[in-house]
Enzyme design. Sequence first.
Site, PDB file in Angstrom:
ATOM      1  N   PRO A  91       8.380   6.774   4.011  1.00 10.06           N
ATOM      2  CA  PRO A  91       8.169   8.036   3.286  1.00 10.06           C
ATOM      3  C   PRO A  91       9.447   8.529   2.599  1.00 10.06           C
ATOM      4  CG  PRO A  91       7.352   8.211   5.547  1.00 10.06           C
ATOM      5  CD  PRO A  91       8.086   6.915   5.442  1.00 10.06           C
ATOM      6  N   GLU A 118       9.416   4.993  15.564  1.00 10.06           N
ATOM      7  CA  GLU A 118      10.032   6.122  14.848  1.00 10.06           C
ATOM      8  C   GLU A 118      10.881   5.676  13.669  1.00 10.06           C
ATOM      9  OE1 GLU A 118       8.832   9.070  15.606  1.00 10.06           O
ATOM     10  OE2 GLU A 118       7.736   7.820  17.040  1.00 10.06           O
ATOM     11  N   ARG A 156      -2.232  -6.379  -9.446  1.00  9.27           N
ATOM     12  CA  ARG A 156      -2.971  -6.076 -10.675  1.00  9.27           C
ATOM     13  C   ARG A 156      -2.127  -6.261 -11.932  1.00  9.27           C
ATOM     14  NH1 ARG A 156      -7.704  -3.581  -9.963  1.00  9.27           N
ATOM     15  NH2 ARG A 156      -7.554  -2.532 -11.968  1.00  9.27           N
ATOM     16  N   ASP A 171      -5.047  -0.252 -18.476  1.00 13.11           N
ATOM     17  CA  ASP A 171      -4.443   0.159 -19.738  1.00 13.11           C
ATOM     18  C   ASP A 171      -4.577   1.660 -19.926  1.00 13.11           C
ATOM     19  OD1 ASP A 171      -5.389  -2.792 -21.630  1.00 13.11           O
ATOM     20  OD2 ASP A 171      -3.739  -2.384 -20.276  1.00 13.11           O
TER      21      ASP A 171
HETATM   22  C1  4FM Z   1       7.305   3.663   8.232  1.00  8.86           C
HETATM   23  C2  4FM Z   1       6.319   4.493  10.234  1.00  8.86           C
HETATM   24  C3  4FM Z   1       8.263   2.999   8.961  1.00  8.86           C
HETATM   25  C4  4FM Z   1       7.285   3.867  10.959  1.00  8.86           C
HETATM   26  C5  4FM Z   1       6.325   4.407   8.863  1.00  8.86           C
HETATM   27  C6  4FM Z   1       8.254   3.135  10.330  1.00  8.86           C
HETATM   28  C7  4FM Z   1       4.970   5.279   4.426  1.00  8.86           C
HETATM   29  C8  4FM Z   1       4.654   6.027   3.285  1.00  8.86           C
HETATM   30  C9  4FM Z   1       4.825   5.680   5.817  1.00  8.86           C
HETATM   31  C10 4FM Z   1       5.279   5.117   8.103  1.00  8.86           C
HETATM   32  N1  4FM Z   1       5.446   4.118   3.999  1.00  8.86           N
HETATM   33  N2  4FM Z   1       4.947   5.286   2.243  1.00  8.86           N
HETATM   34  N3  4FM Z   1       4.167   7.262   3.216  1.00  8.86           N
HETATM   35  N4  4FM Z   1       5.312   4.822   6.727  1.00  8.86           N
HETATM   36  O1  4FM Z   1       4.311   6.748   6.091  1.00  8.86           O
HETATM   37  O2  4FM Z   1       5.443   4.117   2.685  1.00  8.86           O
HETATM   38 CL1  4FM Z   1       9.446   2.351  11.239  1.00  8.86          CL
END
Ligand code: 4FM
Length: 244
Positions: A91, A118, A156, A171
């Site tokens: 995230p 985590e 895609r 497109d």
């Molecule tokens: C990522 C949990 C790494 C644990 C997550 C670890 C996420 C998102 C996401 C969760 N990834 N976009 N939104 N990952 O929530 O890409 Cl260690």
Amino acid sequence: MEFVIITIFPEFVEQVFKWGILRRAVEAGKVSYRLVDPREFTADRHKSIDDVAYGGRPGMVMMCEPIFKAMEVLEAQDALKESRRFIHLTPTGRLLNWEIAEDLASNDQLILLAGRYEGIDQRVIDTFADDEVSIGDYVLSGGELAAMVLVDAIARFIPEVVGNEQSVTQDSFSTGLLDHPHYTRPASFNGMEVPEVLLSGNHAEIEKWRRQQAEQLTRLRRPDLWERHISGKSDGNGKRSGGK
Ligand code: 4FM
């Protein structure tokens, strides 16, 4: 293009390659994939991949060793291509859009790291990650679903993966407008009618209607995209347009 996905749930992630357009792309040899489970590269008899976080907060962290080992083994197998990018799904990464997907599609190999718990020991990211990508502002239980979304969106943009018929939709997104509504038979269903103009056979009028619908929807639902569209820029993150 080869996707290498590092995940402790390989059977889960494999599903993205087993259905629909991606399955056909794999069968046609346009896309290949390799699933790497860090648990196979653990040193102890419990096959540990995670440990408590330094600093004394609750929650486990994915360890360096299994992921470093996995990369070492890929290297030793000569499985790493020259034109590759290593991407950590998180995230805190840069927010995915069609432009990022298109750019990533130009590599011969993408290594996607899907974390759990985590987080992942920062030394893994510092050593291997070329890029960190987020699929949206929410927290998933792991990076697997994010990796699957990324695979689908990127595939895609690989030539001949999407057939002619479907490529039109893609497109339309790159013009910077949302898609117009769609209808199929029957013309009347439970008292709901297909818009008259679509039955008219007048292709100029149909195109005009679709355009109006797309513009109205974009204006109402995505003022950010609309703003960019009317300023004559189709770009998703300011790379071509120089931003706002
Ligand atoms: C990522 C949990 C790494 C644990 C997550 C670890 C996420 C998102 C996401 C969760 N990834 N976009 N939104 N990952 O929530 O890409 Cl260690």
